[in-house]
Scaffold this active site. Structure first.
Site, PDB file in Angstrom:
ATOM      1  N   SER A 181      36.733  39.828  42.032  1.00 36.69           N
ATOM      2  CA  SER A 181      35.729  40.645  41.343  1.00 36.69           C
ATOM      3  C   SER A 181      34.351  40.589  41.991  1.00 36.69           C
ATOM      4  O   SER A 181      33.940  39.566  42.544  1.00 36.69           O
ATOM      5  CB  SER A 181      35.596  40.199  39.882  1.00 36.69           C
ATOM      6  OG  SER A 181      36.788  40.418  39.176  1.00 36.69           O
ATOM      7  N   GLU A 183      41.856  39.861  34.603  1.00 36.90           N
ATOM      8  CA  GLU A 183      43.071  40.345  35.278  1.00 36.90           C
ATOM      9  C   GLU A 183      43.426  41.770  34.833  1.00 36.90           C
ATOM     10  O   GLU A 183      44.596  42.123  34.703  1.00 36.90           O
ATOM     11  CB  GLU A 183      44.249  39.386  35.069  1.00 36.90           C
ATOM     12  CG  GLU A 183      44.072  38.074  35.823  1.00 36.90           C
ATOM     13  CD  GLU A 183      45.306  37.224  35.864  1.00 36.90           C
ATOM     14  OE1 GLU A 183      46.405  37.795  36.010  1.00 36.90           O
ATOM     15  OE2 GLU A 183      45.170  36.000  35.757  1.00 36.90           O
ATOM     16  N   GLU A 185      41.882  48.569  28.716  1.00 37.55           N
ATOM     17  CA  GLU A 185      41.791  49.988  29.039  1.00 37.55           C
ATOM     18  C   GLU A 185      42.388  50.295  30.411  1.00 37.55           C
ATOM     19  O   GLU A 185      42.987  51.356  30.624  1.00 37.55           O
ATOM     20  CB  GLU A 185      40.327  50.439  28.981  1.00 37.55           C
ATOM     21  CG  GLU A 185      39.718  50.402  27.584  1.00 37.55           C
ATOM     22  CD  GLU A 185      39.360  49.008  27.098  1.00 37.55           C
ATOM     23  OE1 GLU A 185      39.091  48.840  25.896  1.00 37.55           O
ATOM     24  OE2 GLU A 185      39.361  48.056  27.930  1.00 37.55           O
TER      25      GLU A 185
END
Length: 387
Positions: free
Chosen positions: A128, A364, A368
């Site tokens: 990320s 992870e 949505e």
């Protein structure tokens, strides 16, 4: 003791039932969470304890070996029911070694996997970024090839084990193609010059979490996992394997919440009778049990499919992760409600579970994102069968 009849389902073999029994006995002899006064020290202690028990072998295989998805899920479900931090520690040893186990060279596997199993190396998975969480293709951290080295520049954030990890699996842009096609995966040791932990992030359920910065961080070409441009494939294959286990951790939290609620509602009297005798309470208990069993079916279906040789379980993994985490949030919320004021008292098990579960609906791949993945899979299957 939670319901264990699910172990009789045809998803499992005798080895899985034996594993669940042994781990349950081991967990019962250990202290539970106690406030996380020093979360870094506690994580290190859990790594040592899990390694000593031989449990990290189920997160990181022997060099050349494979990870059994059903065992991984059983481990996470059981650990999470006893301790959220124990589950976190186990999961990160797996997630941070998964790319090496799945795609690493023989040298990389022999250098890192035994050390992860032994607890002498703490692993981390650095995917990320500030603007690239759910959208992996938006990664901007770069890895420029210069001779027999790569030079990393950029930053990663929301990285679990930041600050205590001995190495990080870092995904960076190497430029073989646009978007997701131009990413590669690397092993970066924490002691590598040019890598610093610039921030520690505090969250509602304490875990070691932080931001990494790479400034002209030089790593040898042998740190590359797989081939250049395979980074997205490596990340998705790893998440395919571990996403059902996120659902399993949520399932463990939900089972603990139901156990605590059964104890509470059968012993506390309200209006002259046990709470459990009230129809409204029974309706809540039924919903909790239903959510738990439905989650378990989705989780262990996905894990079974993986173990039986399915090349990809993207749809099954996303369904398991989505449903189990969302329904566990509902189960735990009902547990807090049925505990009344005690449910929001700091340190009470259901209050701790309420804080622990929330992040699982985000990391992870947020719920949505899982919905989008499932829809795409369903549409693709329909279009393939209806050209």
């Amino acid at each position: 003791m939670p319901d264990r009849t699910f172990l009789d389902w045809p998803f499992f073999e005798e080895a899985h039932r034996g594993l669940a029994k042994r781990l349950e006995a081991w967990c019962g002899s250990l202290p539970t969470d106690h406030g996380h006064h020093d979360v870094d020290a506690e994580c290190r202690q859990w790594v040592k304890a899990l390694a000593a028990g031989g449990w990290l072998n189920f997160a990181a295989p022997e060099p050349g070996g494979s990870i059994d998805a059903r065992s991984l899920c059983l481990m996470r479900e059981t650990l999470a029911r006893h301790s959220g931090l124990a589950d976190f520690t186990f999961a990160m040893q797996g997630l941070g070694s998964g790319p090496i186990a799945l795609f690493g060279s023989a040298e990389q596997q022999s250098s890192y996997l035994p050390a992860v199993q032994a607890g002498s190396k703490i692993a981390a998975f650095a995917l990320s970024e500030a603007v690239a969480g759910s959208d992996v293709s938006a990664i901007t951290t770069s890895a420029e090839r210069k001779g027999n080295e790569y030079v990393l520049n950029g930053a990663k954030t929301w990285i679990s084990n930041a600050g205590i990890a001995d190495y990080y699996i870092v995904f960076a842009r190497t430029g073989e193609g646009p978007g997701a096609k131009g990413l590669s995966a690397f092993i970066v040791d924490a002691t590598n010059p040019g890598l610093t932990v610039t921030e520690r992030i505090e969250v509602i359920a304490p875990h070691p979490l932080g931001t990494l910065e790479f400034v002209n961080c030089k790593i040898p070409e042998t740190a590359l996992i797989g081939q250049p441009g395979q980074g997205f494939k490596i990340a998705m294959a790893t998440l395919d394997l571990f996403r059902p286990s996120v659902g399993a951790a949520a399932l463990g939290f939900a089972r603990r919440a139901l156990d605590e609620t059964l104890q509470r509602t059968t012993t506390r009297k309200l209006f002259g009778e046990p709470m459990a005798a009230m129809q409204i309470t029974q309706a809540k208990l039924a919903d909790m049990a239903l959510n738990i069993d439905a989650s378990a079916l989705l989780i262990y279906r996905a894990a079974w499919a993986k173990d039986k040789g399915a090349e990809r379980i993207t749809r099954e993994a996303s369904m398991a992760k989505l449903y189990a985490t969302e329904s566990a949030q509902e189960v735990i919320d009902m547990a807090v409600q049925l505990h009344g004021g005690l449910g929001v008292k700091s340190g009470v098990p259901v209050e701790q579970l309420y804080r622990e579960i929330r992040a699982l609906r985000i990391y992870e791949g947020a719920s949505e994102v899982q919905q989008q993945i499932i829809a795409r899979q369903v549409l693709a299957a329909f279009q393939e069968s209806n050209p």
